[in-house]
Design a protein around this motif. Sequence first.
Motif, PDB file in Angstrom:
ATOM      1  N   GLY A 274     -46.810  32.962 -82.012  1.00  0.00           N
ATOM      2  CA  GLY A 274     -45.696  32.007 -82.537  1.00  0.00           C
ATOM      3  C   GLY A 274     -46.403  31.100 -83.383  1.00  0.00           C
ATOM      4  N   TRP A 275     -45.562  30.566 -84.315  1.00  0.00           N
ATOM      5  CA  TRP A 275     -46.264  29.435 -85.279  1.00  0.00           C
ATOM      6  C   TRP A 275     -46.517  28.373 -84.274  1.00  0.00           C
ATOM      7  CZ3 TRP A 275     -47.101  32.226 -88.582  1.00  0.00           C
ATOM      8  CH2 TRP A 275     -46.151  33.172 -89.264  1.00  0.00           C
TER       9      TRP A 275
ATOM     10  N   LYS B  90     -50.205  29.384 -82.696  1.00  0.00           N
ATOM     11  CA  LYS B  90     -51.083  29.438 -84.036  1.00  0.00           C
ATOM     12  C   LYS B  90     -51.475  28.178 -84.443  1.00  0.00           C
ATOM     13  CE  LYS B  90     -51.210  30.583 -88.882  1.00  0.00           C
ATOM     14  NZ  LYS B  90     -51.646  31.786 -89.217  1.00  0.00           N
TER      15      LYS B  90
ATOM     16  N   LEU C 198     -52.340  35.155 -76.077  1.00  0.00           N
ATOM     17  CA  LEU C 198     -51.219  35.116 -76.561  1.00  0.00           C
ATOM     18  C   LEU C 198     -50.272  36.262 -76.427  1.00  0.00           C
ATOM     19  CD1 LEU C 198     -52.014  33.221 -79.844  1.00  0.00           C
ATOM     20  CD2 LEU C 198     -51.554  32.229 -77.592  1.00  0.00           C
TER      21      LEU C 198
ATOM     22  N   VAL D  47     -47.651  39.157 -76.779  1.00  0.00           N
ATOM     23  CA  VAL D  47     -46.771  39.821 -77.998  1.00  0.00           C
ATOM     24  C   VAL D  47     -45.886  40.693 -77.600  1.00  0.00           C
ATOM     25  CG1 VAL D  47     -47.389  41.163 -80.126  1.00  0.00           C
ATOM     26  CG2 VAL D  47     -49.013  39.592 -79.312  1.00  0.00           C
ATOM     27  N   ALA D  48     -46.196  41.327 -76.581  1.00  0.00           N
ATOM     28  CA  ALA D  48     -45.198  42.473 -75.978  1.00  0.00           C
ATOM     29  C   ALA D  48     -45.340  42.521 -74.441  1.00  0.00           C
ATOM     30  CB  ALA D  48     -45.501  43.923 -76.670  1.00  0.00           C
ATOM     31  N   PRO D  49     -44.555  43.115 -73.698  1.00  0.00           N
ATOM     32  CA  PRO D  49     -44.830  43.063 -72.146  1.00  0.00           C
ATOM     33  C   PRO D  49     -45.928  43.980 -72.049  1.00  0.00           C
ATOM     34  CG  PRO D  49     -42.326  43.611 -72.986  1.00  0.00           C
ATOM     35  CD  PRO D  49     -43.150  43.465 -74.179  1.00  0.00           C
TER      36      PRO D  49
ATOM     37  N   GLU E 210     -41.789  22.496 -81.601  1.00  0.00           N
ATOM     38  CA  GLU E 210     -42.170  23.005 -82.784  1.00  0.00           C
ATOM     39  C   GLU E 210     -42.962  21.894 -83.498  1.00  0.00           C
ATOM     40  OE1 GLU E 210     -38.514  24.100 -84.540  1.00  0.00           O
ATOM     41  OE2 GLU E 210     -38.426  26.177 -83.798  1.00  0.00           O
TER      42      GLU E 210
ATOM     43  N   MET F 206     -38.750  28.013 -78.162  1.00  0.00           N
ATOM     44  CA  MET F 206     -39.690  28.848 -78.915  1.00  0.00           C
ATOM     45  C   MET F 206     -39.018  29.128 -80.321  1.00  0.00           C
ATOM     46  SD  MET F 206     -42.251  31.809 -78.095  1.00  0.00           S
ATOM     47  CE  MET F 206     -40.995  32.840 -77.761  1.00  0.00           C
ATOM     48  N   SER F 207     -39.585  28.690 -81.465  1.00  0.00           N
ATOM     49  CA  SER F 207     -38.807  29.094 -82.788  1.00  0.00           C
ATOM     50  C   SER F 207     -39.060  30.642 -83.039  1.00  0.00           C
ATOM     51  CB  SER F 207     -39.355  28.483 -83.812  1.00  0.00           C
ATOM     52  OG  SER F 207     -40.838  28.439 -83.862  1.00  0.00           O
TER      53      SER F 207
ATOM     54  N   PHE G 156     -39.472  34.224 -85.347  1.00  0.00           N
ATOM     55  CA  PHE G 156     -40.102  34.117 -86.629  1.00  0.00           C
ATOM     56  C   PHE G 156     -39.064  34.810 -87.521  1.00  0.00           C
ATOM     57  CE2 PHE G 156     -41.622  37.939 -89.101  1.00  0.00           C
ATOM     58  CZ  PHE G 156     -42.588  37.410 -89.965  1.00  0.00           C
TER      59      PHE G 156
ATOM     60  N   TYR H 256     -41.420  47.201 -81.421  1.00  0.00           N
ATOM     61  CA  TYR H 256     -42.596  47.356 -80.669  1.00  0.00           C
ATOM     62  C   TYR H 256     -43.071  45.944 -79.777  1.00  0.00           C
ATOM     63  CZ  TYR H 256     -43.163  51.420 -83.739  1.00  0.00           C
ATOM     64  OH  TYR H 256     -43.105  52.583 -84.408  1.00  0.00           O
ATOM     65  N   THR H 257     -42.813  44.797 -80.191  1.00  0.00           N
ATOM     66  CA  THR H 257     -43.045  43.394 -79.551  1.00  0.00           C
ATOM     67  C   THR H 257     -41.915  43.034 -78.965  1.00  0.00           C
ATOM     68  OG1 THR H 257     -42.707  41.917 -81.350  1.00  0.00           O
ATOM     69  CG2 THR H 257     -44.487  43.267 -81.592  1.00  0.00           C
ATOM     70  N   SER H 258     -42.409  41.852 -78.313  1.00  0.00           N
ATOM     71  CA  SER H 258     -41.283  41.009 -77.497  1.00  0.00           C
ATOM     72  C   SER H 258     -41.209  39.666 -78.258  1.00  0.00           C
ATOM     73  CB  SER H 258     -41.612  40.739 -76.220  1.00  0.00           C
ATOM     74  OG  SER H 258     -42.803  40.108 -76.098  1.00  0.00           O
ATOM     75  N   LEU H 259     -41.661  39.601 -79.531  1.00  0.00           N
ATOM     76  CA  LEU H 259     -41.652  38.511 -80.342  1.00  0.00           C
ATOM     77  C   LEU H 259     -40.000  37.992 -80.529  1.00  0.00           C
ATOM     78  CD1 LEU H 259     -44.187  39.206 -83.150  1.00  0.00           C
ATOM     79  CD2 LEU H 259     -44.419  37.608 -81.057  1.00  0.00           C
TER      80      LEU H 259
ATOM     81  N   LEU I  28     -45.368  32.689 -93.107  1.00  0.00           N
ATOM     82  CA  LEU I  28     -45.852  33.956 -93.669  1.00  0.00           C
ATOM     83  C   LEU I  28     -44.900  34.246 -94.433  1.00  0.00           C
ATOM     84  CD1 LEU I  28     -47.315  36.617 -93.686  1.00  0.00           C
ATOM     85  CD2 LEU I  28     -45.909  37.544 -91.747  1.00  0.00           C
TER      86      LEU I  28
ATOM     87  N   ALA J 206     -55.090  43.691 -84.616  1.00  0.00           N
ATOM     88  CA  ALA J 206     -54.364  42.493 -84.133  1.00  0.00           C
ATOM     89  C   ALA J 206     -53.132  43.095 -83.140  1.00  0.00           C
ATOM     90  CB  ALA J 206     -53.601  41.883 -85.286  1.00  0.00           C
ATOM     91  N   PHE J 207     -52.482  44.324 -83.344  1.00  0.00           N
ATOM     92  CA  PHE J 207     -52.042  44.910 -82.521  1.00  0.00           C
ATOM     93  C   PHE J 207     -52.033  46.432 -82.253  1.00  0.00           C
ATOM     94  CE2 PHE J 207     -47.464  46.647 -80.983  1.00  0.00           C
ATOM     95  CZ  PHE J 207     -47.242  45.669 -80.171  1.00  0.00           C
TER      96      PHE J 207
ATOM     97  N   VAL K  81     -48.357  39.920 -86.627  1.00  0.00           N
ATOM     98  CA  VAL K  81     -48.878  39.627 -85.313  1.00  0.00           C
ATOM     99  C   VAL K  81     -50.100  38.664 -85.853  1.00  0.00           C
ATOM    100  CG1 VAL K  81     -50.010  40.293 -83.365  1.00  0.00           C
ATOM    101  CG2 VAL K  81     -47.947  41.476 -83.903  1.00  0.00           C
ATOM    102  N   TYR K  82     -50.975  39.319 -86.728  1.00  0.00           N
ATOM    103  CA  TYR K  82     -52.171  38.518 -87.251  1.00  0.00           C
ATOM    104  C   TYR K  82     -51.966  37.058 -87.585  1.00  0.00           C
ATOM    105  CZ  TYR K  82     -56.267  36.829 -89.589  1.00  0.00           C
ATOM    106  OH  TYR K  82     -57.163  36.062 -90.060  1.00  0.00           O
ATOM    107  N   ALA K  83     -50.742  37.009 -88.723  1.00  0.00           N
ATOM    108  CA  ALA K  83     -50.271  35.792 -89.024  1.00  0.00           C
ATOM    109  C   ALA K  83     -49.690  34.927 -87.814  1.00  0.00           C
ATOM    110  CB  ALA K  83     -49.150  35.990 -90.043  1.00  0.00           C
ATOM    111  N   LEU K  84     -49.287  35.237 -86.863  1.00  0.00           N
ATOM    112  CA  LEU K  84     -48.898  34.437 -85.630  1.00  0.00           C
ATOM    113  C   LEU K  84     -49.916  34.227 -84.632  1.00  0.00           C
ATOM    114  CD1 LEU K  84     -45.332  36.593 -84.881  1.00  0.00           C
ATOM    115  CD2 LEU K  84     -45.611  33.986 -85.869  1.00  0.00           C
ATOM    116  N   THR K  85     -50.920  34.842 -84.626  1.00  0.00           N
ATOM    117  CA  THR K  85     -51.806  34.413 -83.486  1.00  0.00           C
ATOM    118  C   THR K  85     -53.446  34.014 -84.098  1.00  0.00           C
ATOM    119  OG1 THR K  85     -52.519  36.776 -83.673  1.00  0.00           O
ATOM    120  CG2 THR K  85     -50.962  36.263 -82.045  1.00  0.00           C
TER     121      THR K  85
END
Lengths: 428, 203
Positions: free
Chosen positions: A187-188, A191, A208, A210-212, A337, B1-2, B4, B33-36, B57, B126-127, B198-202
């Motif tokens: 997340g931001w 990052k 970080l 991203v998914a389970p 944030e 958590m904010s 995206f 695909y993600t849990s974002l 982004l 990145a993913f 995902v790249y932008a976020l990590t």
Amino acid sequence: MRSPVDRPRLELLLRCMALGALLWLTVEALSRRSARTSVELTEALTEAVLARWSTTPPADTLSLSLRAAPAPLIRDWLVALRRADIGVRWSDDGIVPLMIEAERRPDPAGVVTLRVTGPVGAAVLLSDDLGPLDSLTLGVLGASVRLAAVAGTVRATIGSGDRRVMASATPPPIVNRRHLVLLGAAGWESKFVAAALEERGWAVDSRLAVAPGIAVIQGKPFPLDTARHAAVIALDSTAAAYAGAIVNFGRQGGGVVLGPDGASGAASLRALAPGRGGVRVHPAPLSGRPASRERLGLHDLAPLVADAIPLERRGDHVAVAVRRAGAGRVAQVGYLETWRWRMEGGTDGVAAHRTWWAALVASVAYGSESDAGGTGGDPAPRAALISALGDPVPPASRSPRTLFPFALAVLGFGMFGEWLSRRLRGVR
Amino acid sequence: MSEFVFATAEYASGDWESAPLVPANLIDSLVRYTSLSVAPQGVVVSLGSAELLRYPLVYLTGHLPVRFTAAERAMVRTFVERGGMLFVDDHNHDIDGVFHRSATEEIARAAGVLHDLPNDHALYSAFFNFPDGPPTTSQELNGWGDNLVHTHLLAVERAGRIAVLYSSKDYSSEWNYHPETKRFYAVDNTRFGVNIVVYALTR
């Protein structure tokens, strides 16, 4: 006619005076038997002078009248003379007590905290090997300043000319062998916290989510080890999977920074956290105005646990708090944030965000004692002089020989007075 | 958590809205695909407004020549200086076409000169893993436009991070379909879009 004075009592008194003076002279002569001579020296203490005294001492006891604190080499030489059975006494004409401490914070940018103590109200000039750095006015608790960088030895100076007093300290070299660990969800916030700390010079190892079961891993975040890592930053509840490792890392001396939700996922992290609060304070509207730390959303950390200390407050709310955990320290951040401060802040938003996070991490990061304190220099000249040579001897009692004529006069007066009194009343 | 929020840049020149289904399609892939935490709707943000800084982004596309206004140029400069990432895709799929020439000029003025991004860059792992670099698009393989496969993406990097990612591969056409259509694809062609986010976020 009978005299109004009781002659026998008077004669007894005079005899006692004479005997007392005689006794004092005897004791003083015996106690100073080894100090056959003593000289009072006012010449400048130089290596040449000390070398001469080392081979041909001018006296058995040297009484030094100092106008400035001698350099460490001169001080050590005087100690050596004393250990060679040459008495060394000193007095000063008001050498100002001054002390400086240079602490290298665990920050790759090389930030040094200088603390100076001395007379209240004194103006102190700070300088390093490249020239003047800053000036301070000392308060009751002295003064301190945090500098981004210093070169070589740092000096604190009071006064000028031959009345100048200078204390110096050499901070240890920059140590940047440790990494930070960043745990959280992609997340931001994660990052930009990583970006800020990397810009500061830290190497950030991150995990970080991203998914389970899937995470973006950078560097080597695990196992947590104080030999490699200075601090771990747990931004949110995804850190709960590593709660045990984080708690052990903190107890072993590592730094722990918990985000607003960093402690929410595990009971052991909640027990570690300085805050027990949970009230979310909504941010002020950002429209049309740059974001600042004061206008970020806030997770109020109050109430705090008994041994926690609030570092930042916003009104009645606690925004940042710290506590000790075993050998380490734990900080908890209530701001939400913080990346908005960097992106939406004013022209200094990026630097302010970076500096704030770097200072927060430095306040808890693991740093061995050899990393933190300076070793060189002469940090407290007057205190070192007293430690080496003892307290200054006041001039009044500097030389008991000055009392000799007085003691002889008392002795003579007593003996003559008694003899005269006895003769006048016809007694032998 | 904010959460995206997928942001599309609106700029004064050109046709910024030429791929209206891309945001929804990528949002669908992110959720799939993600849990974002992802906002269900994207936003359109003016390139010249301070609102741009709320979305680190931003996606920019079009067919027509791009000429930033002074305000847009200044805001793009501020955006990348503070750590934002601008993803620019040429919707024409050509070489040295009008969008490419004008957009790369504007990017150079605002953010710096573009260079080839190595095909083993972290962006490609990145993913999902793309060991051969950027995935080809059907426009490239079908010989439309310049009849060439673009082997590299271009980028402006700052402090080791991508500040501007530039594509001539026409992902805007490739991803501009309704998410429901995705079930007819043997391989989801929006997976590289997930990598970009995902790249932008990590990183």
